[in-house]
Motif scaffolding. Structure first.
Motif, short mmCIF file in Angstrom:
data_model
loop_
_atom_site.label_atom_id
_atom_site.label_comp_id
_atom_site.label_asym_id
_atom_site.label_seq_id
_atom_site.Cartn_x
_atom_site.Cartn_y
_atom_site.Cartn_z
N SER A 1 4.42 -55.44 -42.54
CA SER A 1 5.28 -54.38 -42.03
C SER A 1 5.54 -53.36 -43.13
CB SER A 1 6.62 -54.96 -41.54
OG SER A 1 7.39 -55.40 -42.63
N TYR A 2 5.95 -52.17 -42.73
CA TYR A 2 6.28 -51.12 -43.69
C TYR A 2 7.38 -51.62 -44.64
CZ TYR A 2 3.87 -48.14 -40.31
OH TYR A 2 2.94 -47.60 -39.47
N GLY A 3 8.38 -52.28 -44.08
CA GLY A 3 9.48 -52.80 -44.89
C GLY A 3 9.02 -53.87 -45.86
N GLN A 4 8.10 -54.69 -45.44
CA GLN A 4 7.56 -55.75 -46.31
C GLN A 4 6.87 -55.12 -47.52
OE1 GLN A 4 4.75 -58.24 -44.23
NE2 GLN A 4 4.34 -59.51 -46.00
N ARG B 1 -3.72 -52.40 -40.93
CA ARG B 1 -3.07 -53.71 -41.03
C ARG B 1 -1.56 -53.60 -41.26
NH1 ARG B 1 -7.79 -55.85 -44.92
NH2 ARG B 1 -9.39 -56.05 -43.30
N VAL B 2 -1.03 -52.40 -41.18
CA VAL B 2 0.41 -52.19 -41.36
C VAL B 2 1.02 -51.76 -40.03
CG1 VAL B 2 2.20 -51.01 -42.69
CG2 VAL B 2 -0.01 -51.52 -43.76
N VAL B 3 2.04 -52.49 -39.62
CA VAL B 3 2.75 -52.24 -38.36
C VAL B 3 4.25 -52.22 -38.65
CG1 VAL B 3 0.93 -53.27 -36.94
CG2 VAL B 3 2.78 -54.71 -37.80
N THR C 1 2.32 -50.98 -33.25
CA THR C 1 1.34 -50.17 -33.97
C THR C 1 1.84 -48.73 -34.08
OG1 THR C 1 0.15 -49.78 -31.89
CG2 THR C 1 -0.61 -51.61 -33.27
N ALA C 2 1.15 -47.95 -34.89
CA ALA C 2 1.55 -46.56 -35.12
C ALA C 2 1.35 -45.73 -33.86
CB ALA C 2 0.74 -45.98 -36.27
N GLY D 1 2.59 -55.73 -26.02
CA GLY D 1 1.76 -54.82 -26.77
C GLY D 1 1.96 -54.85 -28.27
N CYS D 2 2.81 -55.74 -28.75
CA CYS D 2 3.09 -55.85 -30.18
C CYS D 2 2.32 -57.03 -30.78
CB CYS D 2 4.58 -56.06 -30.43
SG CYS D 2 5.60 -54.66 -29.94
N VAL D 3 2.01 -56.90 -32.07
CA VAL D 3 1.36 -57.99 -32.80
C VAL D 3 2.30 -59.19 -32.81
CG1 VAL D 3 0.59 -58.75 -35.09
CG2 VAL D 3 0.03 -56.45 -34.29
N ASP D 4 1.75 -60.37 -32.66
CA ASP D 4 2.53 -61.60 -32.77
C ASP D 4 2.79 -61.82 -34.26
OD1 ASP D 4 3.52 -64.18 -32.89
OD2 ASP D 4 2.13 -64.96 -31.40
#
Length: 99
Positions: A24-27, A58-60, A66-67, A88-91
Motif C-alpha cells: 500500500s502507499y502507506g506501507q 504492485r502498489v494499491v 487499484t489506481a 474489485g479490491c486485491v485480497d
C-alpha cells in the motif's frame, strides 16, 4: 518540489515488491520513515516513468483498491497471480507484501 533522493528512495522500495505481491502507499511511506506521507508516495509513483521502469502496478491503497483510471493495473496484477475479491479490491490478507 520533491527532491530526487526522496523519489529514488520511494522507487527503490517499490522495486523490492516481489512479483505476485502488493504494497500500500502507506506501507511504502512507513518503510521510508515518513508515516504520514502516503499521498507523496502516490505523487512520486505517478511520475515514475520519468525515472525508469518500476513495478508501480504492485502498489494499491490500504483497502486493495487499484489506481483510478489505470485499467491495466488489474490485468498486470492478475498476470502475476494476484487475486481480487468480489468488490474489485486485491485480497490484502493474502497478497500484501510483508516487508
Amino acid at each position: 518540489m520533491i527532491k530526487e533522493d526522496l523519489i529514488y528512495e520511494i522507487l527503490s522500495v517499490v522495486e523490492e515488491i516481489p512479483e505476485g505481491r502488493v504494497a500500500s502507499y502507506g506501507q511504502i511511506a512507513r518503510l521510508i520513515g515518513r508515516d504520514k506521507n502516503s499521498r507523496l508516495v502516490g505523487k512520486v509513483l505517478s511520475m515514475a516513468e520519468y525515472y525508469g521502469r518500476y513495478p508501480c502496478h504492485r502498489v494499491v491503497n490500504h483497502a486493495g483498491r487499484t489506481a483510478p483510471g489505470w485499467r491495466e493495473q488489474r490485468l498486470l496484477l492478475e498476470d502475476e497471480g494476484v487475486e481480487f475479491r468480489k468488490n474489485g479490491c486485491v485480497d490484502m490478507k493474502r497478497f500484501q507484501w510483508n516487508a
